[in-house]
Scaffold this motif. Structure first.
Motif, PDB file in Angstrom:
ATOM      1  N   LYS A  14       0.822  -1.213   0.000  1.00 14.19           N
ATOM      2  CA  LYS A  14       0.000   0.000   0.000  1.00 14.19           C
ATOM      3  C   LYS A  14       0.859   1.267   0.000  1.00 14.19           C
ATOM      4  O   LYS A  14       0.586   2.208  -0.741  1.00 14.19           O
ATOM      5  CB  LYS A  14      -0.923   0.005   1.215  1.00 14.19           C
ATOM      6  CG  LYS A  14      -1.837   1.226   1.268  1.00 14.19           C
ATOM      7  CD  LYS A  14      -2.755   1.175   2.492  1.00 14.19           C
ATOM      8  CE  LYS A  14      -3.653   2.411   2.542  1.00 14.19           C
ATOM      9  NZ  LYS A  14      -4.533   2.391   3.741  1.00 14.19           N
ATOM     10  N   SER A  21       3.723   2.103 -10.089  1.00 12.99           N
ATOM     11  CA  SER A  21       3.160   2.619  -8.848  1.00 12.99           C
ATOM     12  C   SER A  21       2.734   4.069  -9.058  1.00 12.99           C
ATOM     13  O   SER A  21       2.885   4.627 -10.150  1.00 12.99           O
ATOM     14  CB  SER A  21       4.190   2.544  -7.715  1.00 12.99           C
ATOM     15  OG  SER A  21       5.263   3.431  -7.977  1.00 12.99           O
ATOM     16  N   ASP A  68       0.483   2.070  -3.792  1.00 12.85           N
ATOM     17  CA  ASP A  68      -0.186   1.037  -4.606  1.00 12.85           C
ATOM     18  C   ASP A  68       0.787   0.384  -5.583  1.00 12.85           C
ATOM     19  O   ASP A  68       0.628   0.454  -6.806  1.00 12.85           O
ATOM     20  CB  ASP A  68      -1.363   1.644  -5.374  1.00 12.85           C
ATOM     21  CG  ASP A  68      -2.386   2.269  -4.448  1.00 12.85           C
ATOM     22  OD1 ASP A  68      -2.553   1.747  -3.332  1.00 12.85           O
ATOM     23  OD2 ASP A  68      -2.995   3.281  -4.829  1.00 12.85           O
ATOM     24  N   PHE A  70      -0.071  -1.545  -9.035  1.00 15.11           N
ATOM     25  CA  PHE A  70      -1.515  -1.335  -9.222  1.00 15.11           C
ATOM     26  C   PHE A  70      -1.913  -1.530 -10.685  1.00 15.11           C
ATOM     27  O   PHE A  70      -3.052  -1.908 -10.980  1.00 15.11           O
ATOM     28  CB  PHE A  70      -1.902   0.079  -8.755  1.00 15.11           C
ATOM     29  CG  PHE A  70      -1.561   1.172  -9.737  1.00 15.11           C
ATOM     30  CD1 PHE A  70      -2.523   1.687 -10.587  1.00 15.11           C
ATOM     31  CD2 PHE A  70      -0.270   1.668  -9.824  1.00 15.11           C
ATOM     32  CE1 PHE A  70      -2.211   2.690 -11.489  1.00 15.11           C
ATOM     33  CE2 PHE A  70       0.046   2.670 -10.724  1.00 15.11           C
ATOM     34  CZ  PHE A  70      -0.929   3.188 -11.567  1.00 15.11           C
ATOM     35  N   ARG A  72       1.267  -8.201  -9.044  1.00 13.19           N
ATOM     36  CA  ARG A  72       0.750  -7.981  -7.695  1.00 13.19           C
ATOM     37  C   ARG A  72       0.284  -9.286  -7.047  1.00 13.19           C
ATOM     38  O   ARG A  72       0.465  -9.485  -5.846  1.00 13.19           O
ATOM     39  CB  ARG A  72      -0.409  -6.984  -7.740  1.00 13.19           C
ATOM     40  CG  ARG A  72      -0.833  -6.480  -6.350  1.00 13.19           C
ATOM     41  CD  ARG A  72      -1.915  -5.436  -6.462  1.00 13.19           C
ATOM     42  NE  ARG A  72      -2.273  -4.908  -5.152  1.00 13.19           N
ATOM     43  CZ  ARG A  72      -1.701  -3.873  -4.567  1.00 13.19           C
ATOM     44  NH1 ARG A  72      -0.718  -3.245  -5.175  1.00 13.19           N
ATOM     45  NH2 ARG A  72      -2.090  -3.450  -3.374  1.00 13.19           N
TER      46      ARG A  72
END
Length: 658
Positions: free
Chosen positions: A52, A106, A149, A152, A158
């Motif tokens: 995160k 990111s 992220d 992402f 991911r």
């Protein structure tokens, strides 16, 4: 098929495949940039294992506004400008692709302010179009990089991320390696808003040892040897441990070339070869080593993640490392093993100044004659169980280290050779009533006749009243003693070292149900010899009552599944094999003297587990005494002069009346 130039976004995402393996890879690149910028403080914030948020803030030189956007471009760097720079790299980063690759997978924000600017500026970039936006921001001198992220826009990458705990463990290990490479930099690591690790800058040898202990543990510091050697522009310095500090996994092996973290096969082979004759096949050396070499003599651009290097004179480097470590190990063995080992247990002893002197025979030693007041059976019983406390003082540490390095069977049998030293210890006042009961049971050990002599508590001074209760704590004395008093017994001094021992020994007392075993998060696999395995199988029920849960995995391999609470923070890889070696003394009495064995093992464990501070506060003393009184429930050995001694103020009062 038509040949085309790859779009910038796609090229950066391909590069990200090499640079950004997982969140720890991002942290590595960003922290190395901070170190290259001259930072002396680095703050790292992680959320959800880095998936995160990753934020790295430093107090380095910073980046001017006009170069912020350029810094996020591919192959943009301030660290090399020519081929000559590439052939003599002294910085940690140099390719100029880290920030561009990270920003391609990111949402990245680069905020910086150099000392020459009054205003900080932030550059924002997202993976979709790589467009950079500049906005004014508030920021002290230095740089912050915020990565949100991660992956992402690449779901396939991911989904290969591990659990939050696993990913953060990789980051934690990375920060440990960096903390050992730069003792002059303060590093703070937070996870989900909580400060997890704090490595303060080390300016003295003591602070350096504290940082090493924080990363590698106290066992590493106890067994480490300092290395420093230089030859023909090649310098090796750092710390290795004696074979006593070896481990069963290679988790404490840190090596750096010109400040860069390395896992180089050539270096590892040289180190392993130097330990070849002193370690068993399943053991691994532990070390923190720094190799400083002319940058022209090493190529650091041979691995995508820069984990390996290539030396131009590989053989010279290999032999230099091997010779330096082998000589250090041989020298330590020469000092410790032939001289101290023989001196401690067989032919000589050391006086207070450290000089060696021949041991006198019992008949020639006046000290031994003074010990005649102690019954021989008690002397033999105490000889069977090591005296407390288990932590050696500074004056006895060398002998303690030698004792631990020798096979348990050898040093237990050889203790009789140091009678002159032991007699001084046993010439002290007789044991307390509580200990006499233990010693009487210990008389049933092999080759020791049953005790027929009754041992009375040590007499108190004529002017003192025997201590009936500890009473109330008043103040500290010399850091390790607490002055206490009550209306009946008056004032008395309590030894916190003995109180610590009584606390641990009380926690290890086995009741009807036995001690509760606390399962280990990860079961510990131990390689043992055949005699140790037989000892465990013979005394398995006694170990179970102590809360030590062990399973036989296969021949000569034991799995430690759980231990009682007092052993949770101990080095079980060393403690359990030592316990098995000690317990071998009692295998013949496994059925007939179960209570004796439990007492002996509990006392031995208390000796090893106890941790005594050099300076206690009054609040710490009160807490220790309260716990001891609760554990012993009115049966404290209040007549033991090693625990409590009445204070006689008659001479002081008489002086007032003069």
């Amino acid at each position: 098929m038509t040949i085309k130039i790859l779009p910038a976004r796609l090229a950066n995402q391909i590069a990200a495949g090499e640079v950004v393996e997982r969140p720890a890879s991002v942290v590595k690149e960003l922290v190395e940039n901070s170190l290259d910028s001259g930072a002396t403080r680095i703050d790292i914030d992680i959320e959800k294992g880095g998936a995160k948020l990753i934020r790295v803030r430093d107090n380095g030189k910073g980046i001017v506004k006009d170069e912020l956007g350029l810094a996020l471009s591919r192959h943009a760097t301030s660290k090399i400008h020519s081929l000559d720079d590439l052939e003599a790299i002294v910085s940690l980063g140099f390719r100029g692709e880290a920030l561009a690759s990270i920003s391609s997978v990111s949402r990245l924000t680069l905020t910086s302010r150099p000392a020459t600017q009054e205003q900080a500026w932030a550059a924002h970039s997202e993976g979709r179009d790589m467009a950079v936006k500049l906005l004014p921001a508030a920021h002290p001198i230095g740089t912050s990089v915020e990565v949100l992220d991660l992956f992402f826009n690449t779901p396939a990458r991911r989904k290969f991320l591990r659990t939050e705990k696993t990913e953060f463990a990789h980051i934690d290990e990375l920060i440990k390696r960096i903390a050992l490479s730069r003792f002059d930099v303060t590093i703070n690591l937070r996870h989900n808003g909580k400060l997890v690790k704090q490595y303060r800058a080390a300016k003295t040898d003591s602070q350096t040892e504290k940082r090493i202990a924080a990363v590698c543990g106290n066992s590493f510091v106890r067994h480490m040897l300092k290395i420093e050697l230089e030859h023909q522009g090649l310098r090796l310095h750092g710390w290795i441990t004696t074979p006593d500090g070896a481990r069963q996994q290679s988790d404490l092996q840190y090596c750096y070339v010109n400040g860069r973290m390395m896992r180089d096969k050539l270096i590892n082979h040289a180190i392993r070869q130097s330990y070849e004759t002193s370690l068993r096949p399943e053991q691994f050396a532990t070390y923190i080593l720094f190799i400083d070499i002319d940058p022209h003599q090493v190529d650091v651009n041979v691995h995508p993640a820069k984990h390996e290097v290539r030396f131009h004179q590989a053989r010279l480097v290999h032999d230099f490392i091997y010779q330096a470590l082998a000589d250090a190990l041989a020298q330590s063995q020469h000092i410790d093993k032939p001289e101290i080992n023989a001196a401690a247990f067989h032919q000589t002893t050391q006086d207070e100044q450290g000089n060696q002197a021949p041991l006198s025979s019992p008949s020639e030693s006046s000290d031994f004659a003074d010990a005649s007041s102690v019954p021989k059976q008690v002397y033999q019983a105490i000889e069977r169980v090591p005296d407390y406390p288990g932590r050696a003082t500074e004056s006895t540490q060398p002998a303690q280290r030698v004792r631990e390095s020798a096979p348990r069977s050898e040093w237990v049998e050889s203790r009789g050779g140091s009678r002159a030293k032991e007699s001084q210890r046993y010439a002290q006042p007789s044991p307390s009533q509580a200990e006499v009961k233990v010693y009487q049971q210990l008389m049933q050990t092999p080759d020791v006749p049953a005790m027929s002599t009754t041992v009375e508590p040590a007499p108190m001074p004529d002017s003192s009243v025997p201590v009936a209760s500890l009473g109330k704590a008043i103040c500290m004395a010399s850091g390790q003693f607490v002055l206490m008093a009550d209306k009946t017994s008056g004032a008395h001094l309590v030894s916190l070292a003995k109180a610590e021992w009584l606390r641990v020994f009380g926690q290890l007392q086995v009741g009807e149900q036995g001690l509760k075993s606390q399962p280990l998060l990860v079961p510990l696999s131990l390689k043992v010899d055949l005699s140790q395995q037989q000892t465990f199988e013979t005394l398995q029920s006694q170990f179970a009552l102590l809360g030590i849960e062990i399973k036989v995995r296969n021949p000569q391999t034991l799995m430690v599944m759980g231990v009682p609470q007092p052993l949770r923070q101990q080095n079980l890889q060393q403690l359990i094999p030592d316990l098995l070696s000690y317990a071998a003394l009692y295998t013949d009495q496994a059925k007939s003297e179960a209570n004796l064995i439990q007492l002996a093992l509990s006392k031995w464990l208390a000796d090893q587990v106890i941790s005594v501070k050099s300076d206690y506060t009054l609040s710490e003393a009160i807490q220790i005494i309260a716990e001891v009184e609760m554990l012993w429930q009115g049966t404290l050995p209040l007549h033991d002069p090693q625990f409590v001694r009445p204070m006689d103020f008659s001479a002081t009062i008489a002086a007032f009346n003069l």
